[in-house]
Design a protein around this motif. Sequence first.
Motif, mmCIF file in Angstrom:
data_model
loop_
_atom_site.group_PDB
_atom_site.id
_atom_site.type_symbol
_atom_site.label_atom_id
_atom_site.label_comp_id
_atom_site.label_asym_id
_atom_site.label_seq_id
_atom_site.Cartn_x
_atom_site.Cartn_y
_atom_site.Cartn_z
ATOM 1 N N VAL A 23 0.837 -1.203 0.000
ATOM 2 C CA VAL A 23 0.000 0.000 0.000
ATOM 3 C C VAL A 23 0.870 1.250 0.000
ATOM 4 C CG1 VAL A 23 -1.939 -1.099 1.152
ATOM 5 C CG2 VAL A 23 -0.161 -0.001 2.524
ATOM 6 N N ARG A 24 0.303 2.310 -0.545
ATOM 7 C CA ARG A 24 0.980 3.610 -0.571
ATOM 8 C C ARG A 24 -0.025 4.698 -0.231
ATOM 9 N NH1 ARG A 24 2.743 0.632 -4.755
ATOM 10 N NH2 ARG A 24 1.290 1.534 -6.269
ATOM 11 N N PRO A 25 0.458 5.831 0.294
ATOM 12 C CA PRO A 25 -0.449 6.920 0.664
ATOM 13 C C PRO A 25 -1.396 7.286 -0.476
ATOM 14 C CG PRO A 25 1.760 7.388 1.457
ATOM 15 C CD PRO A 25 1.866 6.154 0.612
ATOM 16 N N GLY A 26 -2.651 7.539 -0.116
ATOM 17 C CA GLY A 26 -3.668 7.888 -1.099
ATOM 18 C C GLY A 26 -4.524 6.722 -1.539
ATOM 19 N N MET A 27 -4.077 5.489 -1.267
ATOM 20 C CA MET A 27 -4.849 4.314 -1.662
ATOM 21 C C MET A 27 -6.030 4.101 -0.727
ATOM 22 S SD MET A 27 -2.093 1.394 -2.763
ATOM 23 C CE MET A 27 -1.259 1.460 -4.339
ATOM 24 N N ARG A 28 -7.069 3.472 -1.274
ATOM 25 C CA ARG A 28 -8.217 3.044 -0.492
ATOM 26 C C ARG A 28 -8.145 1.532 -0.312
ATOM 27 N NH1 ARG A 28 -11.504 7.034 -3.446
ATOM 28 N NH2 ARG A 28 -12.123 5.414 -4.907
ATOM 29 N N VAL A 29 -8.339 1.085 0.934
ATOM 30 C CA VAL A 29 -8.205 -0.336 1.258
ATOM 31 C C VAL A 29 -9.471 -0.830 1.953
ATOM 32 C CG1 VAL A 29 -6.909 -2.053 2.567
ATOM 33 C CG2 VAL A 29 -5.701 -0.159 1.476
ATOM 34 N N LEU A 30 -9.937 -2.006 1.537
ATOM 35 C CA LEU A 30 -11.025 -2.701 2.215
ATOM 36 C C LEU A 30 -10.463 -3.944 2.870
ATOM 37 C CD1 LEU A 30 -14.047 -3.110 2.850
ATOM 38 C CD2 LEU A 30 -14.216 -4.402 0.705
ATOM 39 N N GLU A 31 -10.716 -4.076 4.168
ATOM 40 C CA GLU A 31 -10.296 -5.262 4.912
ATOM 41 C C GLU A 31 -11.517 -6.135 5.166
ATOM 42 O OE1 GLU A 31 -7.901 -6.091 9.033
ATOM 43 O OE2 GLU A 31 -9.645 -4.777 9.124
ATOM 44 N N ILE A 32 -11.348 -7.429 4.973
ATOM 45 C CA ILE A 32 -12.402 -8.395 5.263
ATOM 46 C C ILE A 32 -12.010 -9.153 6.527
ATOM 47 C CG2 ILE A 32 -13.767 -10.312 4.383
ATOM 48 C CD1 ILE A 32 -13.971 -7.740 2.695
ATOM 49 N N GLY A 33 -12.795 -8.982 7.582
ATOM 50 C CA GLY A 33 -12.479 -9.640 8.857
ATOM 51 C C GLY A 33 -11.769 -8.680 9.795
ATOM 52 N N THR A 34 -12.515 -7.826 10.484
ATOM 53 C CA THR A 34 -11.913 -6.793 11.336
ATOM 54 C C THR A 34 -11.202 -7.381 12.538
ATOM 55 O OG1 THR A 34 -13.824 -5.427 10.732
ATOM 56 C CG2 THR A 34 -12.376 -4.589 12.458
ATOM 57 N N LEU A 93 -2.139 5.051 6.026
ATOM 58 C CA LEU A 93 -2.858 5.681 4.921
ATOM 59 C C LEU A 93 -3.624 6.940 5.310
ATOM 60 C CD1 LEU A 93 -4.237 2.459 3.228
ATOM 61 C CD2 LEU A 93 -2.227 3.790 2.574
ATOM 62 N N GLY A 94 -3.914 7.102 6.600
ATOM 63 C CA GLY A 94 -4.634 8.280 7.042
ATOM 64 C C GLY A 94 -6.133 8.066 7.090
ATOM 65 N N PRO A 95 -6.869 9.066 7.623
ATOM 66 C CA PRO A 95 -8.316 8.937 7.782
ATOM 67 C C PRO A 95 -9.046 8.881 6.447
ATOM 68 C CG PRO A 95 -7.583 11.172 8.315
ATOM 69 C CD PRO A 95 -6.348 10.346 8.150
ATOM 70 N N GLY A 96 -10.119 8.082 6.442
ATOM 71 C CA GLY A 96 -10.962 8.008 5.255
ATOM 72 C C GLY A 96 -10.469 7.077 4.176
ATOM 73 N N HIS A 97 -9.410 6.315 4.446
ATOM 74 C CA HIS A 97 -8.842 5.451 3.417
ATOM 75 C C HIS A 97 -9.001 3.956 3.721
ATOM 76 C CE1 HIS A 97 -6.833 8.493 0.875
ATOM 77 N NE2 HIS A 97 -6.795 9.190 1.999
ATOM 78 N N VAL A 98 -9.513 3.631 4.896
ATOM 79 C CA VAL A 98 -9.613 2.220 5.289
ATOM 80 C C VAL A 98 -11.041 1.920 5.738
ATOM 81 C CG1 VAL A 98 -8.755 0.384 6.795
ATOM 82 C CG2 VAL A 98 -7.203 2.204 6.033
ATOM 83 N N ALA A 99 -11.599 0.844 5.198
ATOM 84 C CA ALA A 99 -12.882 0.306 5.648
ATOM 85 C C ALA A 99 -12.678 -1.165 5.986
ATOM 86 C CB ALA A 99 -13.953 0.460 4.572
ATOM 87 N N SER A 100 -13.475 -1.661 6.923
ATOM 88 C CA SER A 100 -13.302 -3.045 7.357
ATOM 89 C C SER A 100 -14.663 -3.667 7.630
ATOM 90 C CB SER A 100 -12.433 -3.089 8.624
ATOM 91 O OG SER A 100 -12.144 -4.421 8.986
#
Length: 223
Positions: free
Chosen positions: A117-128, A141-148
């Motif tokens: 991963v690199r800054p600015g990317m959006r990532v979805l995690e499966i299995g928090t 990655l910073g706020p707003g870039h990761v969902a789980s």
Amino acid sequence: MTDYPHHPEQAAVRGLLGAVGEALGGPVPREWREAITAVPRHRFLPERIWLDDGHGGYEPCDLPTDHDRWFDSAYADLPVVTQVNDGEEPPDPAGAWPSSSASAPSIVVRMLRDLDVRPGMRVLEIGTGTGWNAALLAHRLGPGHVASVEIDARVARQAQAALNAAGLTVDVVCGDGSLGWHRRLPYDRIISTCSVRRIPWAWIEQTRPGGIVLTPWDNPMLC
């Protein structure tokens, strides 16, 4: 949750980074070393964890009554069972079976390294799970870039609370991870912390062209 003095925590993190580097065969990449230092693993574990009882089963270990063992387990390069029996603990520990756990840190770092991963990317995690993996990603990655996505509502609530307490912005969604999550797509990366026997088509649809889907593989021939 009871806290620990700053210096023992620093020593524990250094020890963990050394153990992870040894498992990986080289130093932990700088960006993940910084994330692990900034986001202590013990802050994402519940006050009761379940440890190997030496007889093929599990026994509870509680922070208030056995804090040294609990803390040592938090910083060992080993998986930690964080929930048994889908949250309905049995009256007899002999009946406990793991239903949620924190992966070994070396596995976490190996997957994050491979995710690239690199800054600015959006990532979805499966299995928090505990939320620690998502926390490391959010630090990078910073706020707003990761969902789980987490299927267990109780586990999802606990992870969200830990992430909020750490001051990290992650969208934790309770739902079926095989469906992904549509709100922030397309994703540059999708990472699954649970093994699959096939890649759900939703993950492919929700990944940007040229993106990466990273998941452990479950081989039915080994079951």
